[in-house]
Scaffold this active site. Structure first.
Site, mmCIF file in Angstrom:
data_model
loop_
_atom_site.group_PDB
_atom_site.id
_atom_site.type_symbol
_atom_site.label_atom_id
_atom_site.label_comp_id
_atom_site.label_asym_id
_atom_site.label_seq_id
_atom_site.Cartn_x
_atom_site.Cartn_y
_atom_site.Cartn_z
ATOM 1 N N ARG A 148 100.172 98.336 3.231
ATOM 2 C CA ARG A 148 100.477 99.650 2.673
ATOM 3 C C ARG A 148 100.676 100.626 3.818
ATOM 4 N NH1 ARG A 148 94.646 99.472 2.460
ATOM 5 N NH2 ARG A 148 93.773 101.514 3.000
ATOM 6 N N MET A 182 93.080 85.267 4.738
ATOM 7 C CA MET A 182 92.788 86.179 3.639
ATOM 8 C C MET A 182 93.418 85.709 2.332
ATOM 9 S SD MET A 182 93.044 89.981 5.304
ATOM 10 C CE MET A 182 92.800 90.703 3.686
ATOM 11 N N TYR A 210 93.557 83.286 12.989
ATOM 12 C CA TYR A 210 92.105 83.436 13.074
ATOM 13 C C TYR A 210 91.459 83.717 11.716
ATOM 14 C CZ TYR A 210 92.349 88.607 12.852
ATOM 15 O OH TYR A 210 92.542 89.914 12.457
ATOM 16 N N GLY A 211 92.255 83.684 10.643
ATOM 17 C CA GLY A 211 91.694 83.932 9.320
ATOM 18 C C GLY A 211 92.669 83.522 8.245
ATOM 19 N N LEU A 258 85.771 82.388 17.127
ATOM 20 C CA LEU A 258 85.038 83.128 18.147
ATOM 21 C C LEU A 258 84.014 82.249 18.855
ATOM 22 C CD1 LEU A 258 84.378 85.763 19.632
ATOM 23 C CD2 LEU A 258 82.817 86.330 17.748
ATOM 24 N N TYR A 266 82.832 78.178 3.472
ATOM 25 C CA TYR A 266 82.839 78.455 4.900
ATOM 26 C C TYR A 266 82.582 77.155 5.659
ATOM 27 C CZ TYR A 266 81.852 80.988 9.255
ATOM 28 O OH TYR A 266 81.887 81.460 10.541
ATOM 29 N N PHE A 314 92.062 80.009 16.161
ATOM 30 C CA PHE A 314 91.044 80.689 16.972
ATOM 31 C C PHE A 314 89.748 80.791 16.193
ATOM 32 C CE2 PHE A 314 88.613 84.479 18.013
ATOM 33 C CZ PHE A 314 88.406 84.310 19.380
ATOM 34 N N VAL A 361 89.158 94.109 13.228
ATOM 35 C CA VAL A 361 89.722 93.374 14.358
ATOM 36 C C VAL A 361 91.055 93.984 14.768
ATOM 37 C CG1 VAL A 361 90.730 91.170 15.083
ATOM 38 C CG2 VAL A 361 88.560 91.195 13.857
#
Length: 332
Positions: free
Chosen positions: A174, A240, A237-238, A264, A53, A262, A153
């Site tokens: 899915r 995965m 923003y991520g 937060l 992180y 992005f 989100v």
């Protein structure tokens, strides 16, 4: 009191331990003490445990990006908070039974709010709101496409967009969640795949898709960018997938699609403390009244943090894993 510590960076359920710790102590001037009622296990928390992180504190360290608590004591010169109030803590290290923080870091919540929903207020609803507000000046009738639409989100974004009259194309892995998302107000639900751009174009009836939102990264970001109209914006923003962002040269160079990231914290930092509190006050009311809601799959006591962490990493979940450090939740 008990808290969670990680003693090394690695597999979350192997490096995290529930330990005895010194009590938080009484509040000083300008401080409050609150009991932590619940905290969710978020992807950022898992990333912190793994050591990948953006924040990598010295060890041992206590994770926890968010929580909800009930005030038990307030220090001198504290106004607007009293024992019994429900609060969200804007600081980290929340995987503990009790916290002592500056009163300015605690946001009071309205009575009647489900503590389980309040525990998930700080990050996901605000992320969804700022993703919609900070990158494109959307107006009623505009189209947005997002992947990971079944996430907390993603679900909040559907509801908030619907409230603004903004239409959403929602990409999932899915199709068994399609009915749930449509019930929230999704205009279309699409299973990800190589022909996503063509299907998104058809679902929007050829209308321009002005904003794309990606939380997967890798080639999934490329597919979102290929859906967006010329001159549109893609916001990441991520990740995965754990992969770097991919975007086609035609989208970037020839069609003028912009790619931005992005976070937060950065989004909130653009706003005054009063604006931040107003955002959370509005979101809290939406949670209290049921307009916004995130599913909870399971709850665990803090002593079972290892099992909770393992559960939070399973595929196919339908909701967050919450930890209840001080026992079962009561009414707010």
């Amino acid at each position: 009191m008990k808290k969670v510590e990680i003693t090394a960076y690695g597999v979350p359920e192997e490096v995290a331990h529930c330990v005895e710790a010194a009590d938080a102590g009484p509040p000083g001037a300008g401080e409050i003490v609150f009991d932590v009622l619940a905290f969710p296990i978020n992807p950022a928390d898992l990333s912190m445990c793994r050591g990948n992180y953006r924040l990598r504190p010295p060890l041992p360290a206590t994770p926890g990006a968010e929580c909800v608590g009930r005030v038990v004591a307030v220090g001198a010169s504290v106004h607007g908070l009293k024992p019994g109030d429900l609060v969200v803590n804007m600081q980290r290290e929340n995987w503990a039974q009790r916290r002592r923080v500056k009163a300015e870091d605690a946001i009071p919540l309205p009575a009647g709010l489900d503590p389980a929903q309040a525990a998930m207020l700080r990050i996901n609803p605000a992320t969804a709101l700022l993703l919609l507000e900070d990158h494109v000046a959307l107006k009623a009738g505009d189209w947005v496409i997002q992947n990971v639409a079944n996430s907390a989100v993603g679900r909040h974004l559907i509801v908030l967009a619907n409230g603004k009259g903004v239409r959403t194309l929602n990409v999932v892995r899915r199709d068994d969640v399609a009915a749930e998302l449509r019930a929230l107000g999704a205009d279309a639900v699409l299973v990800d795949g190589p022909d996503l751009a063509a299907r998104a174009h058809d679902a929007a009836a050829g209308a321009p898709i002005r904003l794309g939102i990606d939380a997967v990264s890798g080639t999934a970001c490329k597919r979102i960018a290929d859906c967006v109209a010329d001159g549109g914006v893609v916001v990441s923003y991520g990740s995965m997938s754990g992969e770097d962002l991919v975007m086609s040269r035609p989208a970037l160079s020839f069609r003028g699609v912009s790619l931005t990231g992005f976070n937060l914290g950065r989004g909130l930092a653009k706003r005054s403390p009063e604006q931040v509190r107003a955002i959370y006050a509005d979101l809290a009311i939406k949670l209290r009244d049921g307009a916004l809601k995130a599913p909870v799959e399971a709850t665990y006591p803090i002593e079972d943090i290892k099992q909770a962490l393992a559960h939070a990493q399973r595929g196919g979940r339908n909701g967050k894993v919450l930890v209840l450090p001080n026992g079962p939740l009561g009414a707010s």
